[in-house]
Structure formats: C-alpha cells, structure tokens
Design a protein around this motif. Sequence first.
Motif, mmCIF file in Angstrom:
data_model
loop_
_atom_site.group_PDB
_atom_site.id
_atom_site.type_symbol
_atom_site.label_atom_id
_atom_site.label_comp_id
_atom_site.label_asym_id
_atom_site.label_seq_id
_atom_site.Cartn_x
_atom_site.Cartn_y
_atom_site.Cartn_z
ATOM 1 N N ASP A 109 46.820 21.010 33.732
ATOM 2 C CA ASP A 109 47.099 20.545 35.082
ATOM 3 C C ASP A 109 47.630 21.664 35.965
ATOM 4 O O ASP A 109 47.766 22.801 35.531
ATOM 5 N N GLY A 110 47.956 21.313 37.195
ATOM 6 C CA GLY A 110 48.574 22.250 38.123
ATOM 7 C C GLY A 110 47.661 23.408 38.488
ATOM 8 O O GLY A 110 46.446 23.284 38.541
ATOM 9 N N ILE A 111 48.275 24.552 38.736
ATOM 10 C CA ILE A 111 47.523 25.723 39.181
ATOM 11 C C ILE A 111 46.562 26.213 38.103
ATOM 12 O O ILE A 111 45.481 26.715 38.415
ATOM 13 N N GLU A 112 46.901 26.039 36.845
ATOM 14 C CA GLU A 112 45.979 26.437 35.763
ATOM 15 C C GLU A 112 44.679 25.647 35.865
ATOM 16 O O GLU A 112 43.595 26.191 35.681
ATOM 17 N N ARG A 113 44.795 24.358 36.155
ATOM 18 C CA ARG A 113 43.619 23.499 36.324
ATOM 19 C C ARG A 113 42.770 24.012 37.484
ATOM 20 O O ARG A 113 41.557 24.143 37.374
ATOM 21 N N MET A 114 43.421 24.314 38.610
ATOM 22 C CA MET A 114 42.686 24.773 39.784
ATOM 23 C C MET A 114 42.014 26.116 39.547
ATOM 24 O O MET A 114 40.930 26.361 40.062
ATOM 25 N N ARG A 115 42.643 26.981 38.792
ATOM 26 C CA ARG A 115 42.010 28.279 38.490
ATOM 27 C C ARG A 115 40.724 28.081 37.682
ATOM 28 O O ARG A 115 39.723 28.757 37.937
ATOM 29 N N LEU A 116 40.749 27.175 36.720
ATOM 30 C CA LEU A 116 39.551 26.903 35.922
ATOM 31 C C LEU A 116 38.441 26.304 36.784
ATOM 32 O O LEU A 116 37.272 26.683 36.661
ATOM 33 N N ILE A 117 38.813 25.376 37.660
ATOM 34 C CA ILE A 117 37.829 24.780 38.568
ATOM 35 C C ILE A 117 37.290 25.850 39.519
ATOM 36 O O ILE A 117 36.079 25.949 39.728
ATOM 37 N N ARG A 118 38.172 26.667 40.082
ATOM 38 C CA ARG A 118 37.754 27.755 40.984
ATOM 39 C C ARG A 118 36.754 28.675 40.298
ATOM 40 O O ARG A 118 35.715 29.014 40.858
ATOM 41 N N ASP A 119 37.057 29.072 39.075
ATOM 42 C CA ASP A 119 36.185 30.005 38.366
ATOM 43 C C ASP A 119 34.833 29.381 38.047
ATOM 44 O O ASP A 119 33.803 30.047 38.123
ATOM 45 N N ASP A 120 34.818 28.090 37.707
ATOM 46 C CA ASP A 120 33.563 27.392 37.458
ATOM 47 C C ASP A 120 32.735 27.324 38.737
ATOM 48 O O ASP A 120 31.543 27.643 38.739
ATOM 49 N N ILE A 121 33.363 26.950 39.836
ATOM 50 C CA ILE A 121 32.649 26.873 41.109
ATOM 51 C C ILE A 121 32.173 28.258 41.541
ATOM 52 O O ILE A 121 31.038 28.412 42.010
ATOM 53 N N ALA A 122 32.986 29.281 41.358
ATOM 54 C CA ALA A 122 32.601 30.645 41.736
ATOM 55 C C ALA A 122 31.350 31.091 40.971
ATOM 56 O O ALA A 122 30.441 31.697 41.557
ATOM 57 N N ARG A 123 31.288 30.771 39.698
ATOM 58 C CA ARG A 123 30.112 31.120 38.894
ATOM 59 C C ARG A 123 28.869 30.420 39.449
ATOM 60 O O ARG A 123 27.801 31.034 39.603
ATOM 61 N N ARG A 124 28.996 29.160 39.790
ATOM 62 C CA ARG A 124 27.868 28.392 40.320
ATOM 63 C C ARG A 124 27.461 28.894 41.713
ATOM 64 O O ARG A 124 26.275 28.934 42.032
#
Length: 134
Positions: A109-124
């Motif tokens: 959760d928290g910022i760690e969750r957002m970093r994972l989502i950000r990195d996934d979206i950035a790859r796409r």
Amino acid sequence: MTPSVVFVCVKNAGKSQMAAALMRALTGDSVIVHSAGTRPGEHVNALSAQALAEEGIDISGEMPKPLDDSIIREADVVVTLGREARVEPVPGPRFESWDTVEPSESGIDGIERMRLIRDDIARRVRALAADLGV
C-alpha cells in the motif's frame, strides 16, 4: 499527422493522469494527449502525484475531467486503465484496456503501491509511444 491518445479511468485522479503525464514527458508535442474519467473525482490522488514527482513530473495542478465523446471520436487510441473503467467503442479509434498491476491485492500500500503502478504504466506508455512511431 500528430497521433492522439486518450487515457481513461473512473475518477481521472490517478492512473489516467499518470499515463497522460508520462506520455507527455516522453513524447512532448509529438502526441496529443488527453485524460478523462467516467465519474471524475474532485482532485488528483496525492500519492499518484508524489510518485510522479519522484520522476520529475508534476501533476499536482491537474484536475480530473469528465469523459467527452468528441475526444474519443477524434482519438487514434483510447486506453482504459484498471478494471472498472468502461468506454463504449465507436468507429475510428483503436481501443486498448490496460489491466494495470494492483499491488494492494498483495498487501502493498501507500507510496510503494503507487511506485509499482507508476512503473507498470510507464512501461506500457513507452510501448504505446513506440507503436505510434514516436
């Protein structure tokens, strides 16, 4: 002709804002970028903004926007992000659905969750930009 991409999620407060900002940062004015929500929220998710700020991208001044059918009809690509957003397909644009990672299902959760989502979206986003030839 400059390609146009619309990123859509439900609230237009997190994932679609992140995708749009990442595409703008990557392609500059080589792609026309919009983001919108099917039921827009009132403000950008603070953790989404923080995760992008770590990459030097500021979305803190963005506001969620409602989905506009004319933007959909004029787009080359319409991307829905997440499992809940739905856009009625119309002739013309290519429609993609990105079932982005959801780390909260694994207890992250928290910022760690957002970093994972950000990195996934950035790859796409990088893959989409390459597919668009920019």
